[in-house]
Design a protein around this motif. Structure first.
Motif, mmCIF file in Angstrom:
data_model
loop_
_atom_site.group_PDB
_atom_site.id
_atom_site.type_symbol
_atom_site.label_atom_id
_atom_site.label_comp_id
_atom_site.label_asym_id
_atom_site.label_seq_id
_atom_site.Cartn_x
_atom_site.Cartn_y
_atom_site.Cartn_z
ATOM 1 N N LEU A 46 0.815 -1.217 0.000
ATOM 2 C CA LEU A 46 0.000 0.000 0.000
ATOM 3 C C LEU A 46 0.849 1.267 0.000
ATOM 4 O O LEU A 46 0.329 2.363 0.220
ATOM 5 N N PHE A 68 -8.736 -0.299 -5.214
ATOM 6 C CA PHE A 68 -9.364 0.846 -4.564
ATOM 7 C C PHE A 68 -10.170 1.683 -5.560
ATOM 8 O O PHE A 68 -11.187 2.278 -5.192
ATOM 9 N N ALA A 126 1.603 -2.342 -5.513
ATOM 10 C CA ALA A 126 1.302 -0.913 -5.401
ATOM 11 C C ALA A 126 1.646 -0.204 -6.702
ATOM 12 O O ALA A 126 2.305 -0.755 -7.582
ATOM 13 N N LEU A 143 -1.969 5.167 -6.383
ATOM 14 C CA LEU A 143 -2.610 5.135 -5.063
ATOM 15 C C LEU A 143 -2.740 6.543 -4.484
ATOM 16 O O LEU A 143 -3.733 6.865 -3.830
ATOM 17 N N GLU A 195 -6.318 8.714 -2.941
ATOM 18 C CA GLU A 195 -6.404 8.772 -1.477
ATOM 19 C C GLU A 195 -7.458 9.752 -0.977
ATOM 20 O O GLU A 195 -8.273 9.417 -0.106
ATOM 21 N N THR A 211 2.972 -0.820 4.513
ATOM 22 C CA THR A 211 2.257 0.448 4.628
ATOM 23 C C THR A 211 3.157 1.634 4.296
ATOM 24 O O THR A 211 4.388 1.540 4.353
ATOM 25 N N TYR A 239 -4.224 4.859 3.842
ATOM 26 C CA TYR A 239 -3.831 3.488 3.544
ATOM 27 C C TYR A 239 -3.275 2.759 4.770
ATOM 28 O O TYR A 239 -3.563 1.580 4.979
ATOM 29 N N SER A 240 -2.502 3.442 5.598
ATOM 30 C CA SER A 240 -1.979 2.785 6.791
ATOM 31 C C SER A 240 -3.101 2.529 7.802
ATOM 32 O O SER A 240 -3.152 1.466 8.434
ATOM 33 N N CYS A 281 -6.236 2.084 6.982
ATOM 34 C CA CYS A 281 -7.000 1.016 6.335
ATOM 35 C C CYS A 281 -6.369 -0.342 6.637
ATOM 36 O O CYS A 281 -7.055 -1.321 6.938
#
Length: 255
Positions: free
Chosen positions: A37, A63, A93, A97, A101, A130, A137-138, A140
């Motif tokens: 991620l 996502f 990844a 991403l 976000e 992460t 993301y972290s 999540c």
């Protein structure tokens, strides 16, 4: 087991620890998945090499699908790639991403990864790498995981940040994931003959923090394995640092 490797500080070995523990898990016959991620894509490149840049579907696509409703959505397994190592897969990844976000945050999609992983029956162990920040993301990942490992390098800045990090994890546990367990602090790039890291580690243990007994040494062999895109258990199985990773894996399996 769904395990997240997290620290808000960069350069502490999150991707290295994630990928090497996952690779050892796969060699033990466990169907193992790495979810990357981090927009730096270090775990993806470690496991896939140059092929990481050519993956058709990965974490960003997963996502993106969450944001864009489809009558026939793709199954989560379609966003996962084979690494070429038996039993080891990766949801890779990409820099995209970062573009997603804010939309994911504003539309409160924070639980969607947990829902997807709970419905995924293909894997025995899942390791989540992460970003070095407490972002969407972290958080999540921490909500989706059952346990968290904190990589730690022995300097004063890392120590000061460690207390805040643990507080943040405890807050997420209280608000979103009461089953989340702080599995332990992994001392990385440990120098057993230097007085400062030995003292810092002992002081953390004296404070009651869960510093794991299995520490990881600093070695150029780790960087060489990155360049070769092969986790240490495949690149240098008999090397000292590889055996330290094996010891860490076996310690975690016993807990």
């Amino acid at each position: 087991m769904r395990r997240v490797v997290f620290n808000q500080k960069g350069g502490v070995g999150k991707s290295t620890i994630t990928c090497n523990l996952a690779a050892i898990s796969a060699t033990r016959g466990q169907r193992t998945l790495v979810i990357d991620l981090d927009t730096q894509c270090n775990s993806s490149h470690y496991l896939l090499g140059d092929a990481a840049d050519k993956v058709e579907l990965g974490a960003a696509d997963f996502f993106d699908q969450i944001l864009n409703f489809k009558l026939t959505p793709r199954d989560t397994a379609e966003f996962i790639s084979d690494t070429g190592h038996p039993g080891l897969s990766v949801m890779s990844a990409s820099p995209q991403l970062a573009e997603l976000e804010n939309k994911l945050e504003s539309r409160y999609k924070i639980y969607k990864l947990r829902e997807a992983l709970e419905a995924l029956d293909d894997f025995d162990n899942i390791y989540i790498d992460t970003p070095p920040a407490l972002n969407f993301y972290s958080r999540c990942a921490l909500i989706a995981a059952e346990s968290v490992l904190i990589p730690f390098d022995c300097d004063d800045f890392s120590r000061k940040a460690l207390y805040t990090l643990i507080e943040n994890i405890e807050e997420i546990r209280g608000d979103h994931n009461e089953g989340l367990k702080l599995e332990g602090i992994v001392v990385n790039q440990f120098q057993a003959r230097s007085s400062l890291p030995v003292r810092v580690v002992q002081e953390l243990r004296d404070e009651g923090l869960p510093v794991l007994e299995a520490a990881l040494s600093s070695s150029v062999k780790v960087k060489e394995s990155h360049e070769a895109a092969q986790p240490l258990i495949h690149f240098a199985p008999s090397h000292k640092v590889t055996q330290e990773f094996v010891a860490l894996y076996e310690l975690l399996e016993k807990r």
